[in-house]
Design an enzyme around this catalytic site. Structure first.
Site, PDB file in Angstrom:
ATOM      1  CG  PHE A   1      -2.985  -2.462   0.665  1.00 17.03           C
ATOM      2  CD1 PHE A   1      -4.094  -3.089   1.509  1.00 17.03           C
ATOM      3  CD2 PHE A   1      -2.173  -1.672   1.286  1.00 17.03           C
ATOM      4  CE1 PHE A   1      -4.363  -2.866   2.821  1.00 17.03           C
ATOM      5  CE2 PHE A   1      -2.252  -1.399   2.602  1.00 17.03           C
ATOM      6  CZ  PHE A   1      -3.456  -2.068   3.607  1.00 17.03           C
TER       7      PHE A   1
ATOM      8  CG  ASP B   1       5.839  -1.725 -12.897  1.00 14.07           C
ATOM      9  OD1 ASP B   1       6.340  -2.637 -12.306  1.00 14.07           O
ATOM     10  OD2 ASP B   1       5.129  -1.827 -13.924  1.00 14.07           O
TER      11      ASP B   1
ATOM     12  N   GLY C   1       2.347   5.078 -14.008  1.00 15.51           N
ATOM     13  CA  GLY C   1       1.265   4.459 -13.458  1.00 15.51           C
ATOM     14  C   GLY C   1       0.665   5.660 -12.235  1.00 15.51           C
ATOM     15  CD  GLU C   2       1.124   6.808  -8.518  1.00 19.56           C
ATOM     16  OE1 GLU C   2       0.284   7.718  -8.153  1.00 19.56           O
ATOM     17  OE2 GLU C   2       0.923   5.838  -8.011  1.00 19.56           O
TER      18      GLU C   2
END
Length: 575
Positions: free
Chosen positions: A158, A216, A525-526
């Site tokens: 995904f 990442d 990225g979180e």
């Protein structure tokens, strides 16, 4: 300068025979370091002064044994398959005279740090000689114990442009098979599937490494699953901010298939899947620091690239609401966040790195074989540093920590350069991968125009820290405490916080409109759920199948046996 003749005469020489390559007789030599060959006829013409097309690529070659991917007996339908119709008759005659052949697959460097797998085929009239070459080369490859033989591969179908499965099947799987690497493949079905599988179910004893095919975010899943598994197995409490985490013995490989692939750029120099696969095959090993992030003595997440509060936290928060846009959401959210131009108040406390750890502005970039990263502090070093720190704190009462309070547009901690295609030098060009520090970048309240100047410098060669409102510190630990108080607009106190209109770009003397009381942390990225955090750098906690970014010609200069290939008067470059 070492020449081919010297290689043949060295005491560790294993084989040296006459073979044929592209219908020409070549002298081929193998020792424990390199495989080398040269054309006999042209070499004799050179020594006798006869003119020849000596500049033609392919005259002389040298391949480090450690960069040989595989050696196989050449099938009949594979021999000279690049020949043109014009030379088919000659090829047929040559094949009849020298019917036996073997092919060596090796690494060839191309532009922009990319690697490719190339083949060279040698022919002989003696079948036993070909078998001997195959056996001896394979024996040398078997001595390279750092090479993986079995891998656990996770594919994110995904991420990025949703091409993970396609990339692995078309560009990676065949290379692994050629190198005789077995791979157990798991296609993830949901978020954190790989993390949860690694934490509980995976039988790690049967693998030499774990590979993720994705971006990442996928790497972060592998990191958290693997590190958590190791700490649990060794009885380490991750909730303790001062805990000494146990390093992971299994290396992690990254096949880039995401939107940014920041970690690949910082450790390899490119986001090319074939290049990453070849680094895995040859068994490269690059140590990396990992930041552990805590809130009130509760473990939150690990970070290896960027911890960003303010601007980058707001960009991520807004982009998460636009996931349906794909990678384009980052551009849209970036523009919107820039125009909003929010700033946030808070207190930063940090423990500076030692003086010998360099400076974020020293322009000393982390490259393959980095001397700064090769020194991992021992337990004695850490005890000495702690005693020195205690002595310093006794004198000045600061406990070695520095405290900065203010209004910030952005607070970033870069544990690597964070380079990517849009920012070739990254957020902190001189950050190191494995020195036990992170670069803390503070961007204070300024005008939109000044902040734009700062952002633009991420895309060029100018020093992005050369602004009065930007400061950067190399640290081992830091804490952040936001000021939880709504910031009221100084320009329009009665304006509703829900109003979405943007002010024009302002000058340094103009105060912009702010409404938010706190931002969010962007952790690789979180989004982090808590804003007041404690961060500690865990030195060289993990290892990647990588070697750092290579300088030009660095690969040839490392081995003195290959220096002869650089002599322009007698040899051409490897084709």
């Amino acid at each position: 300068m070492t020449r081919l003749s010297d290689i043949m005469e060295q005491p560790d020489r294993l084989l040296s025979t006459m073979l044929f390559h592209k219908h020409r007789q070549v002298e081929v030599a193998l020792n424990r370091s390199v495989l080398a060959w040269k054309e006999i006829e042209r070499s004799r013409k050179r020594s006798s002064g006869i003119s020849s097309n000596s500049a033609e690529p392919g005259y002389s070659h040298v391949i480090p044994v450690c960069e040989i991917v595989a050696v196989l007996k050449t099938k009949d339908d594979d021999k000279d398959n690049t020949e043109t119709k014009r030379s088919q008759k000659k090829a047929k005659q040559h094949s009849q005279l020298y019917p036996y052949a073997f092919t060596v697959s090796y690494i060839r460097r191309t532009k922009q740090h990319q690697w490719r797998c190339s083949d060279v085929t040698f022919h002989s009239a003696n079948e036993g000689l070909c078998k001997q070459w195959i056996g001896v080369i394979n024996e040398q490859l078997s001595l390279l114990t750092n090479r993986p033989k079995s891998l656990l591969v996770y594919i994110n179908p995904f991420g990025g442009k949703q091409r993970g499965k396609c990339i692995y099947k078309q560009k990676v799987a065949s290379l692994f098979r050629r190198a005789c690497i077995s791979a157990d493949v798991i296609v993830t079905e949901r978020a954190n599937h790989a993390r949860d599988h690694l934490k509980t179910e995976a039988n790690l004893d049967k693998y030499d490494g774990v590979v993720c095919v994705g971006g990442d975010g996928m790497f972060s899943e592998i990191l958290h699953g693997l590190v958590t598994r190791i700490q649990k197995h060794n009885g380490v409490d991750q909730n303790r901010p001062d805990a000494d985490l146990v390093p992971c013995s299994l290396r992690i490989g990254i096949i880039p298939a995401g939107s940014t692939d920041c970690i690949c750029f910082a450790t390899v120099g490119t986001n090319d899947p074939v290049t990453s696969a070849l680094h895995i095959i040859v068994g490269d090993s690059q140590p990396m620091d990992v930041c552990s992030v805590h809130h009130n003595d509760i473990f939150l997440r690990y970070s290896v690239s960027l911890l960003g509060y303010g601007f980058y936290g707001d960009v991520l928060t807004d982009s998460e609401r636009k996931r349906w846009l794909g990678p384009a959401r980052y551009d849209l959210s970036g523009v919107k966040t820039f125009l909003s131009h929010n700033y946030y108040e808070g207190t930063i406390s940090f423990l500076p790195a030692e003086n010998n750890m360099g400076d974020p502005r020293d322009k000393l970039q982390c490259r393959s074989g980095c001397r700064v990263c090769q020194h991992k502090p021992s337990s004695k070093d850490m005890q000495w540093e702690m005693s020195e720190e205690k002595e310093k704190s006794d004198k000045d009462g600061s406990n070695g920590w520095r405290v900065i309070r203010g209004k910030f547009i952005s607070i970033n901690a870069a544990s690597m350069s964070c380079a990517c295609p849009r920012s070739p030098k990254g957020l902190s060009p001189s950050a190191h991968l494995a020195d036990g520090t992170t670069d803390l970048i503070l961007v204070r309240k300024c005008s939109r125009l000044d902040f734009l100047r700062h952002l633009v410098r991420h895309t060029n060669k100018d020093d992005q820290f050369d602004h009065s409102f930007v400061e950067v510190h190399r640290v081992r630990k830091f804490r952040f405490q936001p000021r939880h108080q709504e910031l009221v607009s100084l320009e329009d106190p009665i304006e509703s916080p829900k109003k979405t209109g943007f002010r024009p770009i302002c000058s340094a003397q103009t105060t912009c409109n702010y409404s938010n009381c706190h931002s969010s942390w962007n952790c690789d990225g979180e989004i982090l759920p808590d804003t007041d955090i404690q961060v500690s750098v865990q030195c060289q906690l993990i290892r990647l199948f990588a070697r750092g970014i290579e300088e030009q010609q660095q690969c040839l200069l490392e081995d003195p046996c290959t220096l002869w290939a650089l002599e322009p008067s007698t040899h051409s470059s490897v084709d």
